[in-house]
Every structure is written in C-alpha cells, then in structure tokens.
Enzyme design. Structure first.
Site, short mmCIF file in Angstrom:
data_model
loop_
_atom_site.label_atom_id
_atom_site.label_comp_id
_atom_site.label_asym_id
_atom_site.label_seq_id
_atom_site.Cartn_x
_atom_site.Cartn_y
_atom_site.Cartn_z
N SER A 133 0.85 -1.19 0.00
CA SER A 133 0.00 0.00 0.00
C SER A 133 0.89 1.23 0.00
O SER A 133 2.00 1.21 0.51
CB SER A 133 -0.86 0.07 1.26
OG SER A 133 -1.38 -1.18 1.61
N LEU A 165 1.61 0.38 -10.71
CA LEU A 165 0.67 0.06 -11.79
C LEU A 165 -0.39 1.15 -11.89
O LEU A 165 -0.76 1.78 -10.90
CB LEU A 165 -0.01 -1.29 -11.54
CG LEU A 165 -0.97 -1.43 -10.36
CD1 LEU A 165 -2.37 -0.92 -10.67
CD2 LEU A 165 -1.07 -2.88 -9.97
N ALA A 221 6.63 10.10 -7.21
CA ALA A 221 6.26 9.70 -8.58
C ALA A 221 4.84 10.16 -8.88
O ALA A 221 4.57 10.77 -9.91
CB ALA A 221 6.39 8.18 -8.74
N CYS A 274 -5.12 7.54 -5.98
CA CYS A 274 -3.74 7.83 -5.57
C CYS A 274 -3.32 9.29 -5.62
O CYS A 274 -2.74 9.80 -4.67
CB CYS A 274 -2.78 7.01 -6.41
SG CYS A 274 -2.71 5.30 -5.91
C1 UDX Z 1 -1.60 6.44 -10.86
C2 UDX Z 1 -0.14 6.28 -11.30
O1 UDX Z 1 -0.06 6.46 -12.73
C3 UDX Z 1 0.38 4.90 -10.92
O2 UDX Z 1 1.75 4.77 -11.25
C4 UDX Z 1 0.19 4.70 -9.42
O3 UDX Z 1 0.59 3.40 -9.03
C5 UDX Z 1 -1.26 4.92 -9.02
O4 UDX Z 1 -1.70 6.20 -9.46
P1 UDX Z 1 -3.95 5.65 -11.78
O5 UDX Z 1 -4.52 6.55 -10.76
O6 UDX Z 1 -4.46 4.26 -11.87
O7 UDX Z 1 -2.37 5.51 -11.59
O8 UDX Z 1 -4.18 6.29 -13.24
P2 UDX Z 1 -3.40 7.35 -14.14
O9 UDX Z 1 -3.31 6.79 -15.49
O10 UDX Z 1 -2.16 7.84 -13.53
O11 UDX Z 1 -4.45 8.55 -14.23
C6 UDX Z 1 -4.81 9.34 -13.11
C7 UDX Z 1 -5.78 10.43 -13.52
O12 UDX Z 1 -5.13 11.42 -14.32
C8 UDX Z 1 -6.97 9.93 -14.35
O13 UDX Z 1 -8.14 10.57 -13.92
C9 UDX Z 1 -6.60 10.33 -15.75
O14 UDX Z 1 -7.73 10.50 -16.58
C10 UDX Z 1 -5.86 11.64 -15.50
N1 UDX Z 1 -4.93 12.00 -16.59
C11 UDX Z 1 -3.83 11.22 -16.83
C12 UDX Z 1 -5.14 13.15 -17.34
O15 UDX Z 1 -6.12 13.86 -17.13
N2 UDX Z 1 -4.24 13.47 -18.31
C13 UDX Z 1 -3.14 12.71 -18.58
O16 UDX Z 1 -2.37 13.10 -19.49
C14 UDX Z 1 -2.94 11.55 -17.82
#
Ligand code: UDX
Ligand code: ADP
Length: 460
Positions: A133, A165, A221, A274
């Site tokens: 976690s 991930l 990150a 996250c």
């Molecule tokens: C994130 C991190 O990427 C991952 O490494 C960590 O382990 C958990 O948090 P996640 O929350 O699953 O992953 O999705 P992510 O693809 O990062 O997107 C997060 C949010 O940002 C989403 O709502 C997505 O739509 C938004 N986003 C992402 C944007 O609005 N623009 C982008 O260019 C990228």
C-alpha cells in the site's frame, strides 16, 4: 538465503488482486494466497464466471484463469495464510483521514496497524513483511515497532515495495514494469524479494534503495505525474482565451525529449485513488516538518485540479443560458479514466455535484460502473439527501437512454466507444440547440460543429 515458498497478501483490492495474480502466474513454484476481511469480495474473486471478478482490468481474467486453483488462492482465513507464509504483502486501503489530527490530509493508518498487530499475534516463524500500500514516509518504523513489541519473538524484516501500476493497464504494467522498487535494511530479505520478481522482470529494472527512499519515491512519482496534468490543465484555460489549442501545445512541447509526451492530455481533472491522496500526504509531511514553501508548492497541484472540475461545471451552466434547472444532462462516463470500473475521486462526481446544486437532471451512462456505485459516490459527499440524489440522478444501461431528449451531453471519461458513436444520429435524438461538453477532448471538434452541435471542449 531465504527461499520463498508461500506468500500471503492481505487486501484483495485493486492493488493486491492484480499484483498477486501476476506474481502467481510467473512463479508457479510459489503458493500465493490473497486474503481479505470482505467475504463478498473474496467470493467474487473465486467466482466461476470470470466476468464477476471484483476488479475489472483488461487481461486480468486470463491471468486469474491460469493461476487460480493452481498456486493462486483467495480466502477469508487471514490467520492461516499469515501463519503459513514466508513473506506477507500488506495491500490494504490507506484512505485520507476523515477525523482528528491531519483530517482531510494525512493517511489513515488504522488498517495498516490492524494488519501489523494481527501478523505479530499469529506468526510463529520468521516473516518478511512487505509494504505494498502507498504509505507516508517512515511508516515502516511504526510497523517495525508494532511487530517487534507485540510479536512472539520471531524475526520480522520490513521491506517497502511500492506499486506503480496504473488502473486500466494494470496487467501490462505488472508484466512489463518500467522498474520494480524495493527498499529495505536487511540484504537477505531484499534479495528474497528480488528473486521473486526476477522470475519475469529483467535484473536491470529491479532497483533497491533504503526504506525511506522507497517510501518517498512512491509519493513523489505520483506527485510529479499529477503535477503534469495540473500544469497542462492550467494551460487549457489559457488556450480557451487565446485561440491556442491545448492538444497542439501538448504535442509541440512533448516533442522536446527533455519534457516527454506522456501525461500531457488536458482533462476535466485527474481522479483516482492515488494522486490526490498522495499529494495531500506529501503536503502534510512537509508541513509537519515546518516546510511551508514545499507544502504550498505541492498543494497548488490539488487547488488547480479542483479549479478545473468546477470550471467545467460552470462552463456548462453559463453556456446553457445560466440555468440548468430541470434540464436533462447526459453524462457519458463516470469512472475516473477509461478501462476501469473504479470511480474513486472521479472528476464526474464533483462535476455532477455542482450541476445538482443547480437542480439539473443528470442521466448517467458508463460501460462499467453500476447504479449502486454512482449513488454511493454522490451520497458520500453528503451535499444533499440520498432522496434528492435519487430524484435528480438516473443511471442507465445504454447510451441511447441517456441521450434521448437531452439538452446537453457531457463527456467525463475517455471510453473508446464514445468516439465510435453515430453522432449524426445522436443529434436527432437530442433537444435543440444540442450542446456537447467534452471534458476529455475526445471528439473531433470540426466534425462535431459541422454536424450542428454546440460543441465545447477543454482547451480550445
Ligand atoms: C496512478 C499512477 O499512474 C500509478 O503509477 C500509481 O501506481 C497509481 O496512481 P492511476 O490513478 O491508476 O495511476 O491512473 P493514471 O493513469 O495515472 O491517471 C490518473 C488520472 O489522471 C486519471 O483521472 C486520468 O484521466 C488523468 N490523466 C492522466 C489526465 O487527465 N491526463 C493525462 O495526461 C494523464
Ligand atoms: P487498493 O486500491 O489500495 O487495493 P482497495 O480498497 O481496493 O484498495 O482494497 C483494499 C482491501 O483491503 C479491501 O478489500 C479491504 O477489505 C481490505 N482490508 C482492509 N483492512 C484489512 C484487514 N485488516 N485484513 C484484511 N483485509 C483488509
């Protein structure tokens, strides 16, 4: 050197489930048992019909089908799994505190502490305990103290192995990670976990650090990724005033190899379990050390994200002649991103909340989110009564039902299927003028306007 034969994972959620399924797939010689307090969740993981798995991730069903019953098990018998395991992953939820000191900012560690106490009480052999976690920096110190003070004199080694991930791509991220990060103090314990990953991850991608660097790297990150989204979203507002197009700006800056092209897609705001939580955590830690400038700097990423969500809702209201009272607004998408059924912190929830304050009637279609989940998300905000949420919000199973007689369509999630719709036919079904508010800049604005829509997209 400790040879790991049995792994237990506490917490069968979005992180624990897919991660351990992939570990089991690649390590047929290790028995992996995932346990959870939630009986319904475990039953769903054990369901014969793989469509009923509690977590939707492309490709996950095939991995579960391959390993389940062979060396992958799901169970509610937490005690037995802990007792038998050489290595225990803690993968329980760490939500933001809703009470007391640090309310709204700090992570609530009660679930982690309960796990630690249970591991200490049950263990009769040495264990390697792995933090999976996302946790505040220095949680490992608390874990260690609980384990060593309440245990039966067995040896506990603590490792930090944060999960990177992303939902929607969890299986490919796990199969082919950019890096695996392992933080720890004891070289043998670290090596034991390195050996598990080495079954499928190339050695140069397995990184080892001290415990605190590993814990902090996870927060950093996510903070950097979220910061990129808030940065481009800030620019999207400027684009709307200057006739610049945010996609063109992203493309132009992203070609600079120092900047890179990923995570520059403007949107209605980032969501997910996250980003917000981890930044709040970072802000809280910085403040607790008196680092006000550092805390304020990172807090701005969240402030910008909140602004983006409310500005999208305001744009809808303003464009529709300053009133949405009694108007039907179709929401396409509720999940926080495509290819997941997860709705935690989804921008859609907050946009809906603003519009409901103005008595809009919202009809929601999302290919993976259930009606029950939508109401849970809205009720959780406690902005209005559950009855009012049910009076104003309807959840439907087909896009056709959502669109019929709608005054406006708002796109909240970038599901691929929305691009493939017959928008010409949709136009006929809607009220006139037909507004489309594209919070993901998913559709082609020229085509939409030539079809006669009043089309508005983030950042143009
Ligand atoms: C994130 C991190 O990427 C991952 O490494 C960590 O382990 C958990 O948090 P996640 O929350 O699953 O992953 O999705 P992510 O693809 O990062 O997107 C997060 C949010 O940002 C989403 O709502 C997505 O739509 C938004 N986003 C992402 C944007 O609005 N623009 C982008 O260019 C990228
Ligand atoms: P994440 O996205 O971090 O995986 P989830 O909420 O999806 O978070 O999953 C966390 C899981 O951990 C939940 O299914 C919850 O029931 C489980 N859990 C929390 N505390 C404990 C505990 N003490 N013992 C076993 N399972 C727990």
């Amino acid at each position: 050197m400790k040879n790991i034969k049995k792994i237990a994972c506490i917490g069968a959620g979005y992180v624990g489930g897919p991660t351990m399924a992939v570990v089991a797939q690649h390590c047929p010689h290790i028995q992996v048992t995932i346990v959870d307090l939630n009986e319904a969740r475990i039953a769903a993981w054990n369901d014969e019909n793989l469509d009923n798995l509690p977590v939707y991730e492309p490709g996950l069903d095939a991995v579960v089908a391959e390993a389940r019953g062979r060396n992958l098990f799901f169970s509610t018998d937490i005690t037995k799994a802990i007792d038998e395991a050489d290595m225990i992953f803690i993968s329980v939820n760490t939500p933001t505190k809703t009470y007391g000191k640090g309310k709204g900012q700090a992570a609530d560690l009660k679930y982690i502490e309960l796990c630690a106490r249970q591991i200490a009480a049950v263990s009769t052999t040495d264990k390697i305990v792995v933090e999976k976690s996302t946790l505040p920096v220095r949680t490992a110190a608390a874990l260690k103290s609980i384990l060593n003070n309440t245990g039966n004199g067995v040896k506990f080694d603590i490792l930090s192995n944060p999960e990177f991930l992303a939902e929607g791509t969890a299986v490919t991220d796990l199969q082919n990670p950019d890096r695996v990060l392992i933080g720890g103090e004891d070289a043998e314990a670290i090596q034991a976990l390195v050996n598990v990953y080495a079954n499928w991850v190339p050695a140069d991608r397995i990184l080892t650090t001290n415990l605190w660097s590993s814990e902090l790297s996870k927060l950093v990150a996510n903070a950097f990724l979220a910061q990129r989204v808030s940065s481009i979203n800030a620019i999207s507002e400027l684009c709307e005033k200057t006739e610049a197009n945010v996609d063109e700006v992203s493309h132009a800056i992203g070609m600079d190899s120092r900047i890179g092209s990923k995570f520059l897609k403007a949107s209605v705001g980032f969501g997910g379990s996250c980003f917000q939580k981890d930044i709040l955590n970072l802000v809280y830690i910085a403040r607790s050390y008196g680092l006000t400038a550092v805390a304020d700097y990172w807090e701005q990423v969240i402030i910008m994200n909140d602004h983006q969500k409310s500005r999208f809702a305001q744009k809808i209201i303003h464009t529709m002649y300053n009133t949405v009272n009694g108007k039907k607004i179709a929401f396409l998408g509720w999940a926080f991103k495509k290819d997941t059924n997860d709705t935690r912190e989804s921008a859609a929830i907050y946009v809906a909340d603003h519009l409901l304050d103005e008595e809009a009637e919202i009809v929601i279609y999302d290919p993976k989110v259930t009606e029950d989940q939508v109401y849970k998300d809205l009720d959780y905000l406690a902005t209005r009564s559950p009855e009012a949420n049910r009076r104003l919000v309807t959840v439907v199973n087909t896009p056709t039902e959502a669109i019929l007689d709608a005054h406006a369509i708002a796109i909240l999630t970038e599901w691929d299927e929305f691009k493939a719709y017959d928008w010409q036919a949709i136009k006929v079904q809607m009220k006139k003028p037909s507004f489309v508010f594209d919070g993901r800049k998913l559709l082609n604005s020229k085509e939409m306007r030539s079809l006669g829509f009043d089309y508005y997209a983030i950042g143009e």
